[in-house]
Design a protein around this motif. Structure first.
Motif, PDB file in Angstrom:
ATOM      1  N   ASN A   1       3.535   9.682 -10.461  1.00 27.39           N
ATOM      2  CA  ASN A   1       2.789   9.221 -11.810  1.00 27.39           C
ATOM      3  C   ASN A   1       3.550   8.593 -12.948  1.00 27.39           C
TER       4      ASN A   1
ATOM      5  N   ASP B   1       3.988  -1.804 -11.730  1.00 25.81           N
ATOM      6  CA  ASP B   1       3.299  -3.190 -11.047  1.00 25.81           C
ATOM      7  C   ASP B   1       4.155  -3.526  -9.886  1.00 25.81           C
TER       8      ASP B   1
ATOM      9  N   GLU C   1       0.833  -1.351  -0.011  1.00 24.25           N
ATOM     10  CA  GLU C   1      -0.024  -0.048   0.031  1.00 24.25           C
ATOM     11  C   GLU C   1       0.874   1.080   0.016  1.00 24.25           C
TER      12      GLU C   1
ATOM     13  N   GLY D   1       2.878   1.591  -3.159  1.00 23.73           N
ATOM     14  CA  GLY D   1       2.049   2.088  -4.181  1.00 23.73           C
ATOM     15  C   GLY D   1       1.548   3.406  -4.452  1.00 23.73           C
ATOM     16  N   ALA D   2       1.271   3.825  -3.018  1.00 19.61           N
ATOM     17  CA  ALA D   2       0.915   5.063  -2.915  1.00 19.61           C
ATOM     18  C   ALA D   2       2.164   6.151  -3.347  1.00 19.61           C
TER      19      ALA D   2
ATOM     20  N   ASN E   1       2.501   6.060  -6.952  1.00 23.88           N
ATOM     21  CA  ASN E   1       1.470   6.870  -7.802  1.00 23.88           C
ATOM     22  C   ASN E   1       1.548   8.185  -7.620  1.00 23.88           C
ATOM     23  N   ALA E   2       2.104   8.724  -6.743  1.00 26.03           N
ATOM     24  CA  ALA E   2       2.504  10.204  -6.551  1.00 26.03           C
ATOM     25  C   ALA E   2       3.479  10.718  -7.534  1.00 26.03           C
TER      26      ALA E   2
END
Lengths: 297, 156
Positions: free
Chosen positions: A266, A271, A256, A259-260, A263-264
């Motif tokens: 971008n 994966d 988690e 992943g966060a 994601n930040a």
């Protein structure tokens, strides 16, 4: 249940165990792993009372093991090189075990012997390696121990026998809450049966965790970064490689959180996959300079 | 018998959870039917009981099973399945639909597909599983093969 504290052992000037700490909670199945020569068998011999510490303590159920028959009667040990009295057969060994372990269960021995299909009257030295290991296993389980110490229990066995042995061990754990310390190089199989792992390296404990903690706290990320971006500074990266546009990074943290963080920034693509125990082993030890070397022949 | 794919990178408890979930959703394990105990399954599969326990805990949290102290775990009513699981699936669905549309899939065909399923017509087999390994020589097998048998009967 099993506690090793500040254990130090030297052989002829060679420091085999260097201030080692190890804890196996009651009812746990603890996988002891490490490179060849790390000291696994040496630790095991301390826990089974064969060696005496130079300094430090080795206790089972809070009692020191060395020269303590009361504690030893609750420990069953299957070493890597199994010993049987030269002309003994399985029945002889069972009787010997019965005379040594007060909780030895002849009925259980008989049941297991039948299900493994081993002849009690044949000399054990005429058994195949696999059958000898099976014999050792059933004698250990029939001793109704509180603690099972296994050094490479399935080494050299065919796939069916391996499963039979692991299955038997798990059954014992599930039914009687036996504490198990197992040492093996087969991390693929250990991963299924263990709930705790200790990675030994050069006589010291490198990493000791529950299996869940270990697997929940390292991830493998495959990322295609956008132009000019890279991994966030906040992430602890254990290893990194790149093939074409795809970066592969082994990162500390749970899925988690990582992943966060990813994601930040971008990325074009990413994966996350959990690591197998084998991969954890390779990357953690790679971090301390024990890695696959590119040998030029 | 429940079989696990050892080459699957996902944790064992996740695989187990998925398999049991599919068995319950397809009706292979009927509502109120008893699941094997943690100990039984651990022994059968030669997997640490804590791992089995974890899978059962997750299934219970999501409402797929319920436990009766002293008796064991049983398959729950499908309508009782938690909103949490449904949200998880909706998120996945969104990602898949987005990709399909990006690849040029016609939204109308997706709507038609949804209608077909809602009316109870099966739309062909699911994604085939990677080669699976079963626990050989295990004593009393838990009949997870009933789903496959039902499929066979239908194709006769």
């Amino acid at each position: 249940m099993i506690e090793v504290r500040n254990l130090r052992k030297t052989f002829d000037g060679f420091v085999a165990l260097d201030d080692l700490n190890l804890t196996v909670p009651s009812g746990a199945v603890y996988g002891l792993v490490g490179p060849n020569g790390a000291g696994k068998s040496t630790v095991i011999r301390h826990i089974t009372g064969i060696f005496r510490p130079d300094s430090g303590t080795v206790t089972v159920d809070s009692q020191p093991v060395y020269e303590n028959p009361a504690v030893k009667s609750g420990i069953a040990y299957i070493p890597d090189d199994i010993f049987y009295f030269p002309s003994s057969n399985l029945l002889d060994m069972a009787k010997f075990y019965k005379g040594t372990y007060e909780n030895f269960d002849m009925k259980l021995y008989e049941e297991l012997r039948k299900s493994f299909n081993l002849d009690p009257k044949t000399q054990i030295r005429r058994f195949s390696k696999g059958m000898q290991k099976q014999a050792a296993f059933l004698l250990a389980i029939a001793s109704r121990p509180k603690v099972l110490v296994l050094d490479e229990p399935v080494d050299g066995l065919d796939p069916v026998m391996r499963r039979q042995v692991w299955g038997l061990m798990i059954q014992d754990v599930a039914q009687h809450g036996t504490t198990v310390l197992v040492s093996s190089h087969n991390l693929r199989e250990l991963e299924d049966v263990c709930d705790h792992v200790g990675i030994l390296h050069k006589g010291k404990m490198l990493l000791e965790r529950t299996l869940d903690e270990l697997q929940d706290n390292v991830v493998k990320a495959q990322i295609v970064f956008r132009e000019g971006t890279d991994l966030p500074e906040s992430l602890q990266v254990l290893h990194r490689s790149k093939v074409g546009k795809v970066d592969t990074a082994i990162i500390r943290g749970n899925q988690e959180r990582v992943g966060a963080a990813l994601n930040a920034i971008n990325p074009i693509f990413f994966d996350l996959v959990p690591l197998t125990l084998e991969e954890v082993f390779v990357y953690e030890l790679g971090g301390v300079d024990y890695e696959v070397k590119n040998v030029v022949l | 018998m429940i079989s696990l794919n050892y080459r699957d990178p996902r944790p064992i408890y996740e695989q187990l959870e998925e398999k049991l979930r599919r068995l319950i959703l397809s009706g292979a394990i009927g509502e109120g039917e008893k699941l094997p105990s943690v100990r039984e399954l651990a022994s059968q599969l030669a997997i640490n009981p804590n791992t089995i326990q974890r899978a059962y805990r997750e299934l219970e949290q999501n409402g797929f099973i319920y436990s009766v102290p002293g008796k064991g775990s049983f398959a729950g009513k499908l309508s009782g399945v938690d909103e949490g699981r449904r949200k998880e699936l909706r998120d996945k669905l969104l990602a898949i639909w987005t990709e399909l549309l990006q690849l040029g899939e016609n939204p109308e065909s997706l709507i038609a597909l949804l209608k077909q399923i809602a009316m109870g017509d099966s739309v062909g087999g699911g994604v085939p599983d990677a080669p699976e390994v079963t626990a050989a020589g295990a004593p009393k097998a838990f009949e997870a093969g009933t789903a496959a048998k039902k499929e066979e009967k239908r194709n006769d």
